[in-house]
Motif scaffolding. Structure first.
Motif, PDB file in Angstrom:
ATOM      1  N   LEU A  84     -22.497   5.220  27.852  1.00 40.13           N
ATOM      2  CA  LEU A  84     -21.280   5.285  28.662  1.00 40.13           C
ATOM      3  C   LEU A  84     -20.307   6.328  28.130  1.00 40.13           C
ATOM      4  N   VAL A  85     -20.112   6.359  26.819  1.00 43.11           N
ATOM      5  CA  VAL A  85     -19.208   7.338  26.213  1.00 43.11           C
ATOM      6  C   VAL A  85     -19.716   8.759  26.486  1.00 43.11           C
ATOM      7  N   GLY A  86     -21.021   8.979  26.282  1.00 40.48           N
ATOM      8  CA  GLY A  86     -21.589  10.306  26.534  1.00 40.48           C
ATOM      9  C   GLY A  86     -21.483  10.706  27.989  1.00 40.48           C
TER      10      GLY A  86
ATOM     11  N   ALA B 155     -26.529  -3.463  24.088  1.00 38.70           N
ATOM     12  CA  ALA B 155     -25.096  -3.230  24.305  1.00 38.70           C
ATOM     13  C   ALA B 155     -24.627  -1.969  23.580  1.00 38.70           C
ATOM     14  N   ALA B 156     -25.097  -1.782  22.343  1.00 41.38           N
ATOM     15  CA  ALA B 156     -24.699  -0.582  21.591  1.00 41.38           C
ATOM     16  C   ALA B 156     -25.209   0.680  22.287  1.00 41.38           C
ATOM     17  N   GLY B 157     -26.466   0.646  22.728  1.00 41.65           N
ATOM     18  CA  GLY B 157     -27.024   1.791  23.446  1.00 41.65           C
ATOM     19  C   GLY B 157     -26.286   2.057  24.743  1.00 41.65           C
TER      20      GLY B 157
ATOM     21  N   SER C 147     -26.390  15.089  25.159  1.00 37.92           N
ATOM     22  CA  SER C 147     -27.294  14.578  24.119  1.00 37.92           C
ATOM     23  C   SER C 147     -26.874  13.178  23.676  1.00 37.92           C
ATOM     24  N   VAL C 148     -25.574  12.953  23.504  1.00 39.22           N
ATOM     25  CA  VAL C 148     -25.078  11.625  23.144  1.00 39.22           C
ATOM     26  C   VAL C 148     -25.451  10.620  24.228  1.00 39.22           C
ATOM     27  N   SER C 149     -25.274  11.003  25.480  1.00 39.51           N
ATOM     28  CA  SER C 149     -25.618  10.131  26.591  1.00 39.51           C
ATOM     29  C   SER C 149     -27.107   9.798  26.597  1.00 39.51           C
ATOM     30  N   GLN C 150     -27.945  10.786  26.347  1.00 39.67           N
ATOM     31  CA  GLN C 150     -29.387  10.554  26.345  1.00 39.67           C
ATOM     32  C   GLN C 150     -29.815   9.680  25.173  1.00 39.67           C
ATOM     33  N   VAL C 151     -29.189   9.851  24.011  1.00 43.06           N
ATOM     34  CA  VAL C 151     -29.509   8.998  22.861  1.00 43.06           C
ATOM     35  C   VAL C 151     -29.120   7.550  23.163  1.00 43.06           C
ATOM     36  N   GLY C 152     -27.958   7.356  23.766  1.00 47.86           N
ATOM     37  CA  GLY C 152     -27.537   6.008  24.147  1.00 47.86           C
ATOM     38  C   GLY C 152     -28.498   5.380  25.138  1.00 47.86           C
ATOM     39  N   SER C 153     -28.947   6.158  26.098  1.00 45.07           N
ATOM     40  CA  SER C 153     -29.925   5.663  27.076  1.00 45.07           C
ATOM     41  C   SER C 153     -31.226   5.285  26.390  1.00 45.07           C
ATOM     42  N   TRP C 154     -31.650   6.107  25.438  1.00 43.36           N
ATOM     43  CA  TRP C 154     -32.882   5.829  24.712  1.00 43.36           C
ATOM     44  C   TRP C 154     -32.759   4.540  23.893  1.00 43.36           C
ATOM     45  N   ILE C 155     -31.616   4.339  23.242  1.00 41.95           N
ATOM     46  CA  ILE C 155     -31.390   3.125  22.445  1.00 41.95           C
ATOM     47  C   ILE C 155     -31.431   1.892  23.337  1.00 41.95           C
ATOM     48  N   ALA C 156     -30.752   1.953  24.482  1.00 42.35           N
ATOM     49  CA  ALA C 156     -30.742   0.812  25.398  1.00 42.35           C
ATOM     50  C   ALA C 156     -32.141   0.531  25.943  1.00 42.35           C
ATOM     51  N   GLN C 157     -32.867   1.572  26.306  1.00 41.22           N
ATOM     52  CA  GLN C 157     -34.228   1.379  26.808  1.00 41.22           C
ATOM     53  C   GLN C 157     -35.135   0.803  25.734  1.00 41.22           C
TER      54      GLN C 157
END
Length: 121
Positions: free
Chosen positions: A104-106, A97-99, A66-76
Motif C-alpha cells: 500500500l505504501v509503495g 498484513a505487513a506485506g 519496487s517497494v510496492s512489488q516487494v510488498g505484493s510478493w510478501i503478501a502473496q
C-alpha cells in the motif's frame, strides 16, 4: 537516417552532456521556421534542466514501484504459506498484513509520483 516519423528529443543529465536528436522525417517534412521553433523548444528543455528532473522522477517512481512489488510478493508468500503449510495462522496473518502495508505504501508513493510527473508536464 531512415526514420520517417517527425520527432525530436533531448537526452543527457548535465547541460554539457546533452544531445538534441531530430529524425530524418522531421528534417524532410518541416520548413525552416517550423524547424527553428522545434529546436528552440528542445533547447528550452536543456536550459530549464527538464531532463534532470525527469530522470529523478523516473528513479523515484522505479524505487517506489519496487517497494510496492516487494510488498505484493510478501503478501502473496503469506497466502501461499497459509494454504500449503499447516502452522501458526497468526504469524501468517501478520506476514500478510505487513506485506499488504508495504504494498500500500509503495502503491500510494507511485500514485503520488505519477501525479507530480503529470503536474510538471
Amino acid at each position: 537516417d531512415d526514420e520517417l516519423g517527425i520527432n525530436a528529443f533531448v537526452a543527457g543529465y548535465r547541460s554539457i552532456d546533452m544531445v538534441l536528436v531530430v529524425t530524418w522525417g522531421m528534417l524532410q517534412t518541416l520548413d525552416r521556421y517550423e524547424l527553428q521553433g522545434l529546436i528552440a523548444h528542445e533547447f528550452s528543455h536543456i536550459h530549464h534542466g527538464d531532463t534532470q528532473l525527469n530522470l529523478r522522477l523516473v528513479a523515484w517512481v522505479g524505487g517506489l514501484l519496487s517497494v510496492s512489488q516487494v510488498g505484493s510478493w510478501i503478501a502473496q508468500a503469506g497466502f501461499s504459506l497459509q494454504r500449503h503449510v499447516q502452522r501458526d495462522r497468526q504469524a501468517d496473518a501478520i506476514f500478510i498484513a505487513a506485506g499488504g502495508l508495504v504494498w500500500l505504501v509503495g502503491s500510494l508513493g507511485v500514485l503520488m509520483a505519477r501525479l507530480v510527473k503529470f503536474a510538471i508536464l
